[in-house]
Write a protein that holds these residues in place. Structure first.
Motif, PDB file in Angstrom:
ATOM      1  N   TRP A  20       0.860  -1.182   0.000  1.00 23.98           N
ATOM      2  CA  TRP A  20       0.000   0.000   0.000  1.00 23.98           C
ATOM      3  C   TRP A  20       0.894   1.230   0.000  1.00 23.98           C
ATOM      4  CZ3 TRP A  20      -1.379  -4.543   2.119  1.00 23.98           C
ATOM      5  CH2 TRP A  20      -2.694  -4.991   1.973  1.00 23.98           C
ATOM      6  N   VAL A  21       0.536   2.263  -0.762  1.00 22.36           N
ATOM      7  CA  VAL A  21       1.320   3.487  -0.830  1.00 22.36           C
ATOM      8  C   VAL A  21       0.493   4.658  -0.320  1.00 22.36           C
ATOM      9  CG1 VAL A  21       2.767   2.631  -2.705  1.00 22.36           C
ATOM     10  CG2 VAL A  21       0.674   3.898  -3.239  1.00 22.36           C
ATOM     11  N   ASP A  22       1.163   5.798  -0.155  1.00 24.63           N
ATOM     12  CA  ASP A  22       0.509   6.931   0.511  1.00 24.63           C
ATOM     13  C   ASP A  22       0.016   8.010  -0.442  1.00 24.63           C
ATOM     14  OD1 ASP A  22       2.945   7.931  -0.304  1.00 24.63           O
ATOM     15  OD2 ASP A  22       3.471   8.836   1.632  1.00 24.63           O
ATOM     16  N   ASP A  23       0.177   7.816  -1.751  1.00 29.09           N
ATOM     17  CA  ASP A  23      -0.162   8.886  -2.697  1.00 29.09           C
ATOM     18  C   ASP A  23      -0.813   8.290  -3.946  1.00 29.09           C
ATOM     19  OD1 ASP A  23      -0.186  10.935  -4.620  1.00 29.09           O
ATOM     20  OD2 ASP A  23       1.582  11.895  -3.747  1.00 29.09           O
ATOM     21  N   PRO A  24      -2.117   8.525  -4.137  1.00 30.15           N
ATOM     22  CA  PRO A  24      -2.795   7.938  -5.305  1.00 30.15           C
ATOM     23  C   PRO A  24      -2.319   8.521  -6.631  1.00 30.15           C
ATOM     24  CG  PRO A  24      -4.244   9.480  -4.171  1.00 30.15           C
ATOM     25  CD  PRO A  24      -3.034   9.314  -3.299  1.00 30.15           C
ATOM     26  N   VAL A  25      -1.848   9.766  -6.619  1.00 37.86           N
ATOM     27  CA  VAL A  25      -1.361  10.375  -7.852  1.00 37.86           C
ATOM     28  C   VAL A  25      -0.042   9.723  -8.281  1.00 37.86           C
ATOM     29  CG1 VAL A  25      -0.738  12.530  -8.997  1.00 37.86           C
ATOM     30  CG2 VAL A  25      -2.492  12.533  -7.212  1.00 37.86           C
ATOM     31  N   GLU A  26       0.859   9.516  -7.322  1.00 35.48           N
ATOM     32  CA  GLU A  26       2.106   8.832  -7.640  1.00 35.48           C
ATOM     33  C   GLU A  26       1.837   7.391  -8.075  1.00 35.48           C
ATOM     34  OE1 GLU A  26       4.943  10.139  -8.021  1.00 35.48           O
ATOM     35  OE2 GLU A  26       4.665  12.098  -7.071  1.00 35.48           O
ATOM     36  N   LEU A  27       0.818   6.769  -7.500  1.00 37.91           N
ATOM     37  CA  LEU A  27       0.456   5.416  -7.894  1.00 37.91           C
ATOM     38  C   LEU A  27      -0.031   5.386  -9.344  1.00 37.91           C
ATOM     39  CD1 LEU A  27      -0.013   2.440  -7.324  1.00 37.91           C
ATOM     40  CD2 LEU A  27      -2.192   3.041  -6.237  1.00 37.91           C
ATOM     41  N   PHE A  28      -0.810   6.391  -9.736  1.00 41.09           N
ATOM     42  CA  PHE A  28      -1.262   6.490 -11.124  1.00 41.09           C
ATOM     43  C   PHE A  28      -0.063   6.554 -12.067  1.00 41.09           C
ATOM     44  CE2 PHE A  28      -2.307   9.039 -14.867  1.00 41.09           C
ATOM     45  CZ  PHE A  28      -3.463   8.420 -15.334  1.00 41.09           C
ATOM     46  N   PHE A  29       0.938   7.370 -11.715  1.00 39.03           N
ATOM     47  CA  PHE A  29       2.095   7.510 -12.590  1.00 39.03           C
ATOM     48  C   PHE A  29       3.025   6.309 -12.500  1.00 39.03           C
ATOM     49  CE2 PHE A  29       0.570  11.801 -12.990  1.00 39.03           C
ATOM     50  CZ  PHE A  29       0.930  12.122 -14.285  1.00 39.03           C
ATOM     51  N   LEU A  30       2.987   5.579 -11.397  1.00 33.67           N
ATOM     52  CA  LEU A  30       3.692   4.304 -11.338  1.00 33.67           C
ATOM     53  C   LEU A  30       3.142   3.366 -12.403  1.00 33.67           C
ATOM     54  CD1 LEU A  30       5.604   2.233  -9.904  1.00 33.67           C
ATOM     55  CD2 LEU A  30       3.660   1.649  -8.439  1.00 33.67           C
ATOM     56  N   GLN A  53       4.670  16.581 -14.065  1.00 27.84           N
ATOM     57  CA  GLN A  53       4.607  17.350 -12.822  1.00 27.84           C
ATOM     58  C   GLN A  53       3.435  18.324 -12.831  1.00 27.84           C
ATOM     59  OE1 GLN A  53       6.729  16.549 -10.227  1.00 27.84           O
ATOM     60  NE2 GLN A  53       5.160  17.719  -9.146  1.00 27.84           N
ATOM     61  N   VAL A  54       3.156  18.916 -13.968  1.00 31.42           N
ATOM     62  CA  VAL A  54       2.015  19.828 -14.086  1.00 31.42           C
ATOM     63  C   VAL A  54       0.716  19.071 -13.812  1.00 31.42           C
ATOM     64  CG1 VAL A  54       0.648  21.147 -15.758  1.00 31.42           C
ATOM     65  CG2 VAL A  54       3.117  21.508 -15.602  1.00 31.42           C
ATOM     66  N   ILE A  55       0.592  17.877 -14.371  1.00 29.89           N
ATOM     67  CA  ILE A  55      -0.607  17.059 -14.138  1.00 29.89           C
ATOM     68  C   ILE A  55      -0.746  16.724 -12.661  1.00 29.89           C
ATOM     69  CG2 ILE A  55      -1.707  14.844 -14.620  1.00 29.89           C
ATOM     70  CD1 ILE A  55      -0.318  14.927 -17.389  1.00 29.89           C
ATOM     71  N   LYS A  56       0.351  16.293 -12.036  1.00 29.71           N
ATOM     72  CA  LYS A  56       0.315  15.944 -10.614  1.00 29.71           C
ATOM     73  C   LYS A  56      -0.140  17.131  -9.766  1.00 29.71           C
ATOM     74  CE  LYS A  56       4.062  12.522 -10.824  1.00 29.71           C
ATOM     75  NZ  LYS A  56       5.427  12.190 -10.356  1.00 29.71           N
ATOM     76  N   ASN A  57       0.453  18.282 -10.022  1.00 26.86           N
ATOM     77  CA  ASN A  57       0.117  19.469  -9.225  1.00 26.86           C
ATOM     78  C   ASN A  57      -1.351  19.844  -9.389  1.00 26.86           C
ATOM     79  OD1 ASN A  57       2.778  19.575  -8.413  1.00 26.86           O
ATOM     80  ND2 ASN A  57       3.360  21.161  -9.892  1.00 26.86           N
ATOM     81  N   TRP A  58      -1.868  19.783 -10.614  1.00 29.15           N
ATOM     82  CA  TRP A  58      -3.258  20.166 -10.856  1.00 29.15           C
ATOM     83  C   TRP A  58      -4.214  19.199 -10.177  1.00 29.15           C
ATOM     84  CZ3 TRP A  58      -7.798  18.404 -12.925  1.00 29.15           C
ATOM     85  CH2 TRP A  58      -8.776  19.361 -13.204  1.00 29.15           C
ATOM     86  N   VAL A  59      -3.925  17.898 -10.260  1.00 28.48           N
ATOM     87  CA  VAL A  59      -4.797  16.904  -9.627  1.00 28.48           C
ATOM     88  C   VAL A  59      -4.827  17.095  -8.114  1.00 28.48           C
ATOM     89  CG1 VAL A  59      -5.071  14.432  -9.157  1.00 28.48           C
ATOM     90  CG2 VAL A  59      -4.532  15.200 -11.472  1.00 28.48           C
ATOM     91  N   GLY A 100      -9.707  16.210 -10.234  1.00 30.18           N
ATOM     92  CA  GLY A 100      -8.497  15.454 -10.528  1.00 30.18           C
ATOM     93  C   GLY A 100      -8.759  13.960 -10.595  1.00 30.18           C
ATOM     94  N   GLN A 101      -9.562  13.460  -9.669  1.00 27.68           N
ATOM     95  CA  GLN A 101      -9.894  12.042  -9.705  1.00 27.68           C
ATOM     96  C   GLN A 101     -10.651  11.682 -10.969  1.00 27.68           C
ATOM     97  OE1 GLN A 101      -9.345   9.069  -7.289  1.00 27.68           O
ATOM     98  NE2 GLN A 101      -9.513   8.736  -9.495  1.00 27.68           N
ATOM     99  N   GLU A 102     -11.588  12.534 -11.356  1.00 32.81           N
ATOM    100  CA  GLU A 102     -12.316  12.296 -12.596  1.00 32.81           C
ATOM    101  C   GLU A 102     -11.375  12.330 -13.810  1.00 32.81           C
ATOM    102  OE1 GLU A 102     -15.380  11.466 -13.355  1.00 32.81           O
ATOM    103  OE2 GLU A 102     -16.092  11.390 -11.275  1.00 32.81           O
TER     104      GLU A 102
END
Length: 329
Positions: free
Chosen positions: A135-145, A194-200, A207-209
């Motif tokens: 389990w990780v602590d950041d869903p945005v980083e998980l998306f980019f993983l 990085q721009v995408i991450k920051n905006w989400v 952002g989730q949508e």
């Protein structure tokens, strides 16, 4: 190489003198990377070259003597992007901080047909089935993983586990960056990872949508047997090398082949790399993704890359000239 059925595909055999910066490259570094995967090619001509490569004294002469550079065009503009191996913070047990699961492939998805990203994340169809690797602590980083296809997870005690591509749900990849441009949020030249991450993160609900716009979902497998000082596994199940390995479309470029990269843009690259990986967004004869290494710094450099240029495939001599009878110049 699976020959694409396209009347637009052309082949042109060039000389090494036509490759800008060829003489200045570190051919020994390219040869070392080539050796990592050349033994996985089973065709007789490749097998012979692999044997020669093990005892070569002049790396540049090796490539010039046994290969010819081939320019393959399919009517689409060349595009170079970058990718990297992310590092995420995670744990082997969920808690208030580590809430976002990294899933192994469920049996029913192994045929490449499964529910969408939204249904997996919002519907929880995999929850409680023992498929969680961590389990990780950041869903945005998980998306980019998932976009990168491999990465490392740093556990609270400092240990690392490495995960690699295990499969996908069979849905077509859709670019969230292109969707941001379509919605008028940013212009094309402004979009980066990085721009995408920051905006989400600034716009959690929207952002989730946005992330759900990409229905493709990647599953993982643990590959911690790969030493930490080596790169992640590529499509050939061998470690890839920073700034020497490149992801390509195997419909045009055979995996394991050397490729000469002439990337334009702010920081031009003239370098011999090896085609050792693939990617769901890497489609076309002149489409390539350069591996920048591991961690945040590599991620920032990779995320900024979106440049034109050209790529030439180095093929064994007879194989190169045989292509000319199949539509080349």
């Amino acid at each position: 190489m699976t020959q694409p059925a396209s009347s637009e595909t052309t082949f042109e055999v060039l000389d090494f003198a036509d490759l800008e910066g060829w003489a200045q490259d570190d051919h020994a570094a390219a040869l070392t990377t080539f050796r990592n995967t050349c033994m996985d090619r089973r065709e007789p001509d490749w097998t012979s070259l692999c044997a020669v490569a093990e005892n070569i004294e002049n790396p540049r002469a090796f490539f010039e003597l046994f290969f010819r550079p081939v320019l393959i065009r399919d009517g689409k503009d060349a595009l170079f992007t970058g990718y990297f191996e992310p590092e995420l913070d995670g744990a082997l047990r969920p808690d208030a901080r580590y809430r976002y699961p990294v899933y192994a492939t469920p049996p029913e998805a192994r045929g490449g047909s499964f529910v969408s990203r939204r249904e997996i994340e919002e519907g929880g169809v995999l929850r409680g089935r023992g498929l969680e690797i961590a389990w990780v602590d950041d869903p945005v980083e998980l998306f980019f993983l998932q976009i990168q296809g491999s990465g490392r997870i740093r556990l609270p005690d400092g240990r690392m586990i490495r995960v690699g591509y295990g499969g996908k749900n069979g849905h077509e990849y859709r670019s969230v960056g292109q969707e941001m441009v379509r919605r008028g949020i940013y212009q094309t030249h402004q979009v980066s990872a990085q721009v995408i991450k920051n905006w989400v993160r600034r716009n959690p609900a929207q952002g989730q949508e946005l992330l759900w716009h990409n229905p493709s979902f990647v599953f993982f497998r643990e590959v911690s047997e790969v030493p930490a000082d080596r790169g992640p596994l590529g499509a050939m199940n061998r470690s890839i090398t920073t700034m020497r390995s490149v992801a390509v479309d195997p419909a045009f470029v055979p995996l394991g082949a050397p490729v000469w990269v002439e990337k334009e843009g702010q920081n031009p690259i003239r370098r011999l790399m090896i085609a050792q990986d693939t990617g769901s967004a890497i489609k076309g004869a002149q489409r390539a993704d350069i591996f920048f290494g591991t961690g945040d710094q590599a991620g920032r450099a990779a995320g900024r890359l979106r440049d034109p240029g050209r790529m030439l495939v180095l093929l064994p001599i007879q194989r190169a000239y045989a292509l000319l009878s199949e539509g080349g110049e």
